[in-house]
Design an enzyme around this catalytic site. Structure first.
Site, PDB file in Angstrom:
ATOM      1  N   GLY A  54       0.824  -1.203   0.000  1.00 13.13           N
ATOM      2  CA  GLY A  54       0.000   0.000   0.000  1.00 13.13           C
ATOM      3  C   GLY A  54       0.854   1.245   0.000  1.00 13.13           C
ATOM      4  CB  CYS A  81       5.189  -4.087   0.358  1.00 12.28           C
ATOM      5  SG  CYS A  81       6.020  -2.514   0.064  1.00 12.28           S
ATOM      6  CE1 TYR A  82       0.705   1.043   5.493  1.00 10.21           C
ATOM      7  CE2 TYR A  82      -0.838  -0.793   5.634  1.00 10.21           C
ATOM      8  CZ  TYR A  82      -0.430   0.465   6.035  1.00 10.21           C
ATOM      9  OH  TYR A  82      -1.145   1.140   6.991  1.00 10.21           O
ATOM     10  CG  HIS A 163       5.654  -5.595  -4.388  1.00  6.21           C
ATOM     11  ND1 HIS A 163       4.342  -5.524  -3.974  1.00  6.21           N
ATOM     12  CD2 HIS A 163       6.243  -4.452  -3.980  1.00  6.21           C
ATOM     13  CE1 HIS A 163       4.140  -4.369  -3.349  1.00  6.21           C
ATOM     14  NE2 HIS A 163       5.272  -3.701  -3.342  1.00  6.21           N
ATOM     15  CD  GLU A 165       2.872  -8.513  -5.219  1.00  7.06           C
ATOM     16  OE1 GLU A 165       2.496  -7.388  -4.853  1.00  7.06           O
ATOM     17  OE2 GLU A 165       3.676  -9.206  -4.550  1.00  7.06           O
ATOM     18  CG  ASP A 222      -8.756  -6.073 -23.191  1.00  8.10           C
ATOM     19  OD1 ASP A 222      -8.111  -7.128 -23.138  1.00  8.10           O
ATOM     20  OD2 ASP A 222      -8.236  -4.947 -23.092  1.00  8.10           O
ATOM     21  CE  LYS A 363      -4.607  -6.526 -23.165  1.00  2.50           C
ATOM     22  NZ  LYS A 363      -5.677  -5.870 -23.948  1.00  2.50           N
TER      23      LYS A 363
END
Length: 507
Positions: A54, A81-82, A163, A165, A222, A363
């Site tokens: 965050g 992280c946060y 991170h 991810e 999309d 995507k």
């Protein structure tokens, strides 16, 4: 009831990436606000609870807070992280502003073995605060090259300052796998077909049997996937597609894409609205003003482009999560990066409800689902194209002459990528016409023409990206072709900025 992982969002730009990584690994996951009630979490019996990053500092007034011990008693925690700083702050440790902030690529060294993760790991950092003292019962198990605590462990808890991810963290999935398998013992029973079936079920639940849907097609992957998904879920007679020629598409794109839509069996109508969009953009130079003007005209065109006697109750759009997270504050409070023309609701006068079936996807997930729906590889693997089209690739005011220059240059660039076998190696490539003119020499004469920037990035999801390392010979060839063939350009430059700090598009 589906059982999986709960992700509590504290406002990170990367929160949805955590959910996507878990789905890639075969785990169902849900994102909720950091305020999500404990009783609701208990009902879901999650295998684990993940605290996102965050933008706030935990020690500042008004920063998002949560009782960590309460969560710890429910399921194993993974704090990012946060989340790691909140864990520290909540359990009696100390967090302070770092003397040296850590953003972008970094290295961490593990002092404890974590299955699948090397002792020296390349990671993606994004923080200005640092843990100075860990809570009682915790110990630091990895440090950054800046000698900051990069990971710590306690009973039923693993926390990292980086991170895992994001795609640019190496072995990030191995770290998440360690958490899901070694700490949570969760079965991997969620896969791509489940996502498609889940979305189709959700569509049928939302859209009543008597309702019809209007779909705004942009020519991109999309909206095409959304139109196909809706058509398969509801039937072509209930799904009315409108493909607008806004004058901001690539060279010869309107005609070729419309033909593809008809070949897919979509109930589609083409509308030429070039003049309406050019009128709305006249005199506008600010990118936010341009995006909002385009969004407004799209809605106006849609409102005039369907039979009002039909029981149309919904307007469907191909909004993706990266659009949402960049456009509006997330459920956890992330900062706004830029608005997107297809995010933010509908005017009351349309009297339609908004339907965004792939709003929670990225995507690559949309492409995978599109393949399951039978869309061709050529259509699915086209480079992403922004909803506002070339309007945000002409910096400054958009004029017909500038669009001509950009379309011709972009056509040369993309054609050369295909010719050299580079197109499919790149996530997104395009040209940007700059509001700058420079002196040049062409044919022994002085010119004073536009500067054109080339952009090409690699990515897996659009949330982070790195510039593509072209061979100099390729750049020389493209530059020569553009400056020789496109009247109005006498200088070509190449953008070597990653995301972050830049976004993929310039506007």
């Amino acid at each position: 009831m589906l059982r999986g992982f709960i992700i509590l969002d504290f406002g990170s730009q990367f929160t949805q990436l955590i959910a996507r990584r878990l789905r890639e690994m075969g785990y169902y996951s849900e994102i909720h606000s950091y305020k999500y009630p404990t009783e609701e979490i208990l009902k879901k019996k999650p295998y684990g609870i993940i605290l996102s990053g965050g933008p706030n500092s935990v020690y500042e007034t008004g920063a998002p807070q949560r009782d960590i011990q309460e969560l710890r008693n429910i399921s194993p925690l993974f704090c990012v992280c946060y989340g790691m700083q909140l864990l520290t702050h909540s359990l009696g440790g100390r967090v302070a502003k770092a003397q040296h902030r850590e953003y972008g690529l970094n290295y961490v060294t593990w002092t404890e073995v974590v299955k699948g993760v090397p002792q020296k790991q390349k990671v993606w950092m994004s923080h200005g605060d640092v843990v100075e003292a860990v809570p009682e019962g915790f110990k630091v198990i990895a440090n950054s090259d800046g000698d900051h605590p990069a990971a710590m462990r306690g009973e039923n808890v693993l926390a990292v300052q980086f991170h895992p991810e994001v795609a640019h963290t190496e072995h990030g999935l191995d770290l998440l796998k360690y958490y899901t398998t070694e700490m949570c013992h969760a079965p991997a029973d969620w896969d791509a077909p489940h996502i498609k079936d889940h979305l189709m079920d959700d569509i049928r639940k939302k859209v009543q049997p008597q309702d019809h849907v209007l779909v705004g097609l942009s020519g991109g992957v999309d909206s095409t996937v959304v139109a196909t998904l809706l058509t398969k879920a509801l039937g072509a007679d209930r799904v009315h597609c409108v493909f607008v020629d806004n004058g901001l598409l690539r060279k010869n794109e309107y005609e070729s894409v419309l033909k593809n839509y008809e070949g897919l069996g979509l109930n589609v109508r083409g509308v030429d609205a070039t003049q309406e969009f050019m009128t709305a953009l006249a005199g506008k130079t600010d990118p936010e003003d341009k995006r909002k003007a385009i969004g407004r005209v799209f809605i106006e065109v849609f409102d005039k482009s369907y039979d009002k006697s039909l029981p149309i109750k919904w307007l469907a759009q191909g909004t993706l999560y990266p659009d949402v997270i960049e456009s509006i504050s997330s459920i956890g409070g992330s900062v706004t990066i830029k608005s997107h023309h297809n995010v933010g609701g509908l005017p009351e006068k349309m009297n339609l409800k908004l339907l965004e079936p792939v709003r929670e996807l990225f995507k690559d997930e949309v492409r995978a689902m599109g393949a399951q729906l039978g869309l061709s590889k050529e259509l699915l693997w086209r480079h992403p194209f922004p909803g506002p089209g070339l309007a945000i690739r002409v910096l400054g005011e958009v004029t017909p002459e500038k669009l001509r220059i950009l379309k011709e240059a972009d056509d040369i660039y993309i054609s050369e990528l295909r010719k050299h076998g580079l197109y499919e190696k790149i996530w997104q490539a395009f040209c940007v016409l700059l509001p700058v003119k420079t002196v040049g020499v062409q044919g022994d004469s002085r010119t004073y023409d536009h500067v054109l920037a080339l952009r090409a990035v690699t990515s897996s999801d659009g949330m982070t990206a790195d510039w593509y390392p072209f061979e100099f010979a390729f750049l020389r060839e493209v530059s020569n072709l553009i400056t020789n063939k496109v009247k109005g350009v006498n200088r070509v430059v190449y953008d070597v900025t990653s995301k972050p700090p830049g976004t993929i598009e310039w506007e």
